[in-house]
Write a protein that holds these residues in place. Structure first.
Motif, PDB file in Angstrom:
ATOM      1  N   GLY A  19       0.806  -1.226   0.000  1.00  0.00           N
ATOM      2  CA  GLY A  19       0.000   0.000   0.000  1.00  0.00           C
ATOM      3  C   GLY A  19       0.835   1.270   0.000  1.00  0.00           C
ATOM      4  O   GLY A  19       0.292   2.376  -0.117  1.00  0.00           O
ATOM      5  N   ASN A  20       2.158   1.134   0.128  1.00  0.00           N
ATOM      6  CA  ASN A  20       3.024   2.321   0.194  1.00  0.00           C
ATOM      7  C   ASN A  20       2.771   3.275  -0.972  1.00  0.00           C
ATOM      8  O   ASN A  20       2.678   4.492  -0.798  1.00  0.00           O
ATOM      9  N   GLN A  21       2.697   2.698  -2.157  1.00  0.00           N
ATOM     10  CA  GLN A  21       2.545   3.504  -3.368  1.00  0.00           C
ATOM     11  C   GLN A  21       1.272   4.351  -3.321  1.00  0.00           C
ATOM     12  O   GLN A  21       1.274   5.529  -3.691  1.00  0.00           O
ATOM     13  N   MET A  22       0.175   3.767  -2.842  1.00  0.00           N
ATOM     14  CA  MET A  22      -1.100   4.477  -2.798  1.00  0.00           C
ATOM     15  C   MET A  22      -1.062   5.639  -1.806  1.00  0.00           C
ATOM     16  O   MET A  22      -1.597   6.717  -2.057  1.00  0.00           O
ATOM     17  N   TYR A  23      -0.413   5.412  -0.669  1.00  0.00           N
ATOM     18  CA  TYR A  23      -0.279   6.486   0.315  1.00  0.00           C
ATOM     19  C   TYR A  23       0.576   7.626  -0.235  1.00  0.00           C
ATOM     20  O   TYR A  23       0.274   8.805  -0.025  1.00  0.00           O
ATOM     21  N   ALA A  24       1.646   7.278  -0.947  1.00  0.00           N
ATOM     22  CA  ALA A  24       2.534   8.298  -1.509  1.00  0.00           C
ATOM     23  C   ALA A  24       1.813   9.127  -2.571  1.00  0.00           C
ATOM     24  O   ALA A  24       2.042  10.340  -2.697  1.00  0.00           O
ATOM     25  N   GLN A  25       0.930   8.481  -3.327  1.00  0.00           N
ATOM     26  CA  GLN A  25       0.163   9.213  -4.335  1.00  0.00           C
ATOM     27  C   GLN A  25      -0.840  10.157  -3.683  1.00  0.00           C
ATOM     28  O   GLN A  25      -1.041  11.282  -4.145  1.00  0.00           O
ATOM     29  N   ALA A  26      -1.438   9.696  -2.597  1.00  0.00           N
ATOM     30  CA  ALA A  26      -2.453  10.508  -1.923  1.00  0.00           C
ATOM     31  C   ALA A  26      -1.837  11.634  -1.094  1.00  0.00           C
ATOM     32  O   ALA A  26      -2.433  12.706  -0.956  1.00  0.00           O
ATOM     33  N   PHE A  27      -0.640  11.377  -0.561  1.00  0.00           N
ATOM     34  CA  PHE A  27       0.020  12.346   0.313  1.00  0.00           C
ATOM     35  C   PHE A  27       1.482  12.496  -0.132  1.00  0.00           C
ATOM     36  O   PHE A  27       2.375  11.827   0.392  1.00  0.00           O
ATOM     37  N   PRO A  28       1.750  13.363  -1.112  1.00  0.00           N
ATOM     38  CA  PRO A  28       3.080  13.440  -1.741  1.00  0.00           C
ATOM     39  C   PRO A  28       4.233  13.719  -0.768  1.00  0.00           C
ATOM     40  O   PRO A  28       5.366  13.343  -1.045  1.00  0.00           O
ATOM     41  N   GLY A  29       3.979  14.345   0.354  1.00  0.00           N
ATOM     42  CA  GLY A  29       5.053  14.663   1.290  1.00  0.00           C
ATOM     43  C   GLY A  29       5.299  13.600   2.344  1.00  0.00           C
ATOM     44  O   GLY A  29       6.072  13.805   3.281  1.00  0.00           O
ATOM     45  N   ILE A  30       4.671  12.457   2.198  1.00  0.00           N
ATOM     46  CA  ILE A  30       4.738  11.420   3.230  1.00  0.00           C
ATOM     47  C   ILE A  30       6.154  10.876   3.419  1.00  0.00           C
ATOM     48  O   ILE A  30       6.931  10.790   2.460  1.00  0.00           O
ATOM     49  N   GLN A  31       6.486  10.539   4.663  1.00  0.00           N
ATOM     50  CA  GLN A  31       7.745   9.868   4.973  1.00  0.00           C
ATOM     51  C   GLN A  31       7.420   8.403   5.305  1.00  0.00           C
ATOM     52  O   GLN A  31       6.630   8.137   6.222  1.00  0.00           O
ATOM     53  N   ILE A  32       8.006   7.476   4.555  1.00  0.00           N
ATOM     54  CA  ILE A  32       7.760   6.052   4.773  1.00  0.00           C
ATOM     55  C   ILE A  32       8.957   5.477   5.521  1.00  0.00           C
ATOM     56  O   ILE A  32      10.086   5.555   5.048  1.00  0.00           O
ATOM     57  N   ILE A  33       8.687   4.915   6.687  1.00  0.00           N
ATOM     58  CA  ILE A  33       9.743   4.545   7.621  1.00  0.00           C
ATOM     59  C   ILE A  33       9.795   3.032   7.817  1.00  0.00           C
ATOM     60  O   ILE A  33       8.753   2.372   7.905  1.00  0.00           O
ATOM     61  N   ALA A  34      11.008   2.495   7.932  1.00  0.00           N
ATOM     62  CA  ALA A  34      11.194   1.075   8.237  1.00  0.00           C
ATOM     63  C   ALA A  34      12.534   0.879   8.932  1.00  0.00           C
ATOM     64  O   ALA A  34      13.468   1.674   8.758  1.00  0.00           O
ATOM     65  N   GLN A  35      12.619  -0.170   9.712  1.00  0.00           N
ATOM     66  CA  GLN A  35      13.906  -0.580  10.269  1.00  0.00           C
ATOM     67  C   GLN A  35      14.817  -0.929   9.092  1.00  0.00           C
ATOM     68  O   GLN A  35      14.358  -1.378   8.043  1.00  0.00           O
ATOM     69  N   LYS A  36      16.125  -0.709   9.243  1.00  0.00           N
ATOM     70  CA  LYS A  36      17.030  -0.781   8.092  1.00  0.00           C
ATOM     71  C   LYS A  36      17.028  -2.152   7.418  1.00  0.00           C
ATOM     72  O   LYS A  36      17.146  -2.249   6.188  1.00  0.00           O
ATOM     73  N   GLN A  37      16.894  -3.234   8.189  1.00  0.00           N
ATOM     74  CA  GLN A  37      16.842  -4.567   7.572  1.00  0.00           C
ATOM     75  C   GLN A  37      15.553  -4.748   6.781  1.00  0.00           C
ATOM     76  O   GLN A  37      15.547  -5.365   5.710  1.00  0.00           O
ATOM     77  N   THR A  38      14.457  -4.185   7.300  1.00  0.00           N
ATOM     78  CA  THR A  38      13.182  -4.268   6.590  1.00  0.00           C
ATOM     79  C   THR A  38      13.255  -3.504   5.276  1.00  0.00           C
ATOM     80  O   THR A  38      12.795  -3.983   4.228  1.00  0.00           O
TER      81      THR A  38
END
Length: 269
Positions: A19-38
């Motif tokens: 779903g990352n892509q859909m959130y980024a399209q809806a909210f262009p300034g979004i920061q997507i965060i994950a632990q480095k291994q993830t």
């Protein structure tokens, strides 16, 4: 109606990341965060796995035709039913996957990252391996809420891999957080830590049984044959899922995955 400014991928599984892509399209300034291994797994493994996903149809049909799982054991009637259900629902999933792509998180952390949402701290924590290499829990200390990802799923745990020996210690650390509301990766919201303690006890019991088999020099195939007979699975299954048929079928599958994961982790220590 409020903007989403941060999105956290608790781990790499598709149902938690595509779903990352859909959130980024809806909210262009979004920061997507994950632990480095993830983040690394999402970047290196997920795109190819998404591309290979349609081959499941051919593999599942062969498994049903042969009557044997990929590890060679004969399918039970419940397992056959699961594969038949999976095949029936595969086409719309494949169609959806053709219209999306895996967007990689653009912010990473190692052990901990705190975000302030305006006098509302949100603590992202890597407290240890369990379900995956980079499991993240999201903790809101003021609200006493913790979101666990697939470290905790309810009513049946998801144990088809990962690090079940280490997961025991990770779950113990999870219980130390001052949380009254626990949001699992799947299932009902929990309002006590009773289920987490049940999961700790279950994993400990299985790991102990597997370690004895490993110390006796048994192969994985031998353990897969012996453990379902020697381990009191019926009692544990009742504690987790009661008499629910669908949850019971899933529990049998996750137990088989746990046996393999536990054996592999113990064998390589």
């Amino acid at each position: 109606k409020k903007p989403v400014t941060y999105l956290v991928n608790t781990h790499w599984h598709f149902d938690h990341t595509l779903g990352n892509q859909m959130y980024a399209q809806a909210f262009p300034g979004i920061q997507i965060i994950a632990q480095k291994q993830t983040q690394k797994i999402i970047a290196d493994f997920n795109p190819g796995a998404v591309a290979r996903y349609p081959t499941r149809e051919q593999r599942f049909k062969k498994i049903l035709a042969d009557g044997k799982a990929t590890d060679g054991h004969t399918l039970s009637e419940d397992e056959k039913h699961e594969y038949e259900q999976a095949l029936a629902g595969l086409a719309p999933v494949i169609a959806e996957m053709k219209t999306t792509s895996q967007l990689v998180p653009n912010v990473t952390f190692d052990r901990e990252l705190t975000i302030d949402l305006g006098n509302r701290p949100v603590e992202l924590k890597f407290i240890g391996r369990g379900n995956t290499l980079g499991d993240t829990v999201v903790y809101l200390p003021k609200d006493k809420i913790v979101l666990t990802g697939d470290l905790v799923d309810h009513p049946a745990p998801y144990l088809f891999g990962g690090f079940p020996v280490e997961q025991v210690e990770t779950l113990k650390k999870l219980t130390e957080l001052d949380a009254q509301t626990i949001v699992p990766g799947h299932g009902d919201v929990l309002h006590a830590k009773i289920y987490i303690h049940l999961l700790i006890d279950f994993l400990t019991a299985v790991n102990t049984a597997i370690e004895k088999e490993v110390n006796d020099g048994k192969t994985l195939e031998e353990v897969q044959q012996s453990i379902p007979k020697s381990f009191d699975l019926k009692t544990w299954k009742q504690k987790f899922v009661g008499d629910d048929t669908d949850d019971g079928s899933f529990f049998d599958q996750t137990f088989a995955g746990l046996v393999k994961a536990s054996y592999n982790e113990i064998k390589t220590r």
